[in-house]
Design an enzyme around this catalytic site. Sequence first.
Site, PDB file in Angstrom:
ATOM      1  N   ASP A  43       0.855  -1.196   0.000  1.00 38.92           N
ATOM      2  CA  ASP A  43       0.000   0.000   0.000  1.00 38.92           C
ATOM      3  C   ASP A  43       0.890   1.245   0.000  1.00 38.92           C
ATOM      4  OD1 ASP A  43      -3.210   0.508   1.017  1.00 38.92           O
ATOM      5  OD2 ASP A  43      -1.808   2.195   1.120  1.00 38.92           O
ATOM      6  N   ASN A 101     -12.999  -3.199   2.444  1.00 39.80           N
ATOM      7  CA  ASN A 101     -14.035  -2.175   2.536  1.00 39.80           C
ATOM      8  C   ASN A 101     -14.968  -2.292   1.341  1.00 39.80           C
ATOM      9  OD1 ASN A 101     -13.126  -0.745   4.914  1.00 39.80           O
ATOM     10  ND2 ASN A 101     -11.412   0.021   3.681  1.00 39.80           N
ATOM     11  N   GLU A 109     -12.297   3.406  -1.183  1.00 40.66           N
ATOM     12  CA  GLU A 109     -11.760   4.484  -2.024  1.00 40.66           C
ATOM     13  C   GLU A 109     -11.523   4.036  -3.462  1.00 40.66           C
ATOM     14  OE1 GLU A 109      -8.162   5.809  -0.136  1.00 40.66           O
ATOM     15  OE2 GLU A 109      -9.247   6.640   1.571  1.00 40.66           O
ATOM     16  N   VAL A 110     -11.084   2.807  -3.625  1.00 36.92           N
ATOM     17  CA  VAL A 110     -10.744   2.327  -4.964  1.00 36.92           C
ATOM     18  C   VAL A 110     -11.759   1.265  -5.381  1.00 36.92           C
ATOM     19  CG1 VAL A 110      -8.981   1.277  -6.432  1.00 36.92           C
ATOM     20  CG2 VAL A 110      -8.293   2.796  -4.555  1.00 36.92           C
ATOM     21  N   HIS A 114     -10.325  -5.275  -3.267  1.00 31.31           N
ATOM     22  CA  HIS A 114      -9.000  -5.534  -2.701  1.00 31.31           C
ATOM     23  C   HIS A 114      -9.136  -5.952  -1.249  1.00 31.31           C
ATOM     24  CE1 HIS A 114      -9.991  -1.263  -2.436  1.00 31.31           C
ATOM     25  NE2 HIS A 114      -9.383  -1.238  -1.269  1.00 31.31           N
ATOM     26  N   HIS A 116      -6.965  -5.904   2.262  1.00 37.02           N
ATOM     27  CA  HIS A 116      -5.800  -5.370   2.956  1.00 37.02           C
ATOM     28  C   HIS A 116      -5.250  -6.454   3.868  1.00 37.02           C
ATOM     29  CE1 HIS A 116      -6.870  -0.986   2.282  1.00 37.02           C
ATOM     30  NE2 HIS A 116      -8.056  -1.524   2.115  1.00 37.02           N
TER      31      HIS A 116
HETATM   32  P1  AMP Z   1      -9.889   1.318   0.417  1.00 37.66           P
HETATM   33  O1  AMP Z   1     -10.187   2.531   1.253  1.00 37.66           O
HETATM   34  O2  AMP Z   1     -10.182   0.015   1.103  1.00 37.66           O
HETATM   35  O3  AMP Z   1     -10.520   1.432  -0.956  1.00 37.66           O
HETATM   36  O4  AMP Z   1      -8.322   1.300   0.248  1.00 37.66           O
HETATM   37  C1  AMP Z   1      -7.635   1.856  -0.804  1.00 37.66           C
HETATM   38  C2  AMP Z   1      -6.169   1.729  -0.485  1.00 37.66           C
HETATM   39  O5  AMP Z   1      -5.431   1.860  -1.686  1.00 37.66           O
HETATM   40  C3  AMP Z   1      -5.644   2.784   0.476  1.00 37.66           C
HETATM   41  O6  AMP Z   1      -5.072   2.150   1.608  1.00 37.66           O
HETATM   42  C4  AMP Z   1      -4.604   3.548  -0.346  1.00 37.66           C
HETATM   43  O7  AMP Z   1      -3.493   3.948   0.406  1.00 37.66           O
HETATM   44  C5  AMP Z   1      -4.220   2.514  -1.402  1.00 37.66           C
HETATM   45  N1  AMP Z   1      -3.705   3.037  -2.669  1.00 37.66           N
HETATM   46  C6  AMP Z   1      -4.229   4.031  -3.425  1.00 37.66           C
HETATM   47  N2  AMP Z   1      -3.492   4.201  -4.547  1.00 37.66           N
HETATM   48  C7  AMP Z   1      -2.496   3.271  -4.511  1.00 37.66           C
HETATM   49  C8  AMP Z   1      -1.421   2.944  -5.376  1.00 37.66           C
HETATM   50  N3  AMP Z   1      -1.216   3.590  -6.517  1.00 37.66           N
HETATM   51  N4  AMP Z   1      -0.585   1.948  -5.003  1.00 37.66           N
HETATM   52  C9  AMP Z   1      -0.770   1.288  -3.842  1.00 37.66           C
HETATM   53  N5  AMP Z   1      -1.790   1.550  -2.989  1.00 37.66           N
HETATM   54  C10 AMP Z   1      -2.637   2.529  -3.302  1.00 37.66           C
END
Ligand code: AMP
Length: 130
Positions: A43, A101, A109-110, A114, A116
């Site tokens: 991350d 999440n 967020e993404v 995924h 963690h």
């Molecule tokens: P979530 O809130 O569960 O969607 O987590 C998204 C995670 O992706 C966060 O912990 C971010 O720090 C991580 N993240 C966002 N962009 C990148 C990236 N380019 N490479 C690695 N991790 C990322």
Amino acid sequence: EKIKYKKKKNMTYDDDNIFAKILREEIPCKKIYENKYALAFHDVNPQSKIHILVIPKGKYISFADFSENALPKEINGFMKAVGKIAKNQNLVESGYRILANHGQNAGQEVAHFHIHIFGGEPLGPMISKT
Ligand code: AMP
């Protein structure tokens, strides 16, 4: 062998999300592990000493999408990868936490599913009270 992915009816996957770009190698990642169904990398903004993200190679928006639409071999390959990575990182004995999440209340967020993996130190309470 090419994997045949099911066509989704109700949800639209955004091909421009950051993890899709990582999978297409358009942006770099610190890769840890890869198999046919999963990719794992560090991350960028670690929340614990060890903070790894494991993503499926298929286009799944979140856990809800993955658990409903992924093929058994994708789920198997993905979950096996999560376990293998934790083991390879020597986290089995010391302990670790996995988290996914889904959606707004969880603060996803993404929009590419995924998991963690957190570890390398005591992780504190399961859910923040703040
Ligand atoms: P979530 O809130 O569960 O969607 O987590 C998204 C995670 O992706 C966060 O912990 C971010 O720090 C991580 N993240 C966002 N962009 C990148 C990236 N380019 N490479 C690695 N991790 C990322």
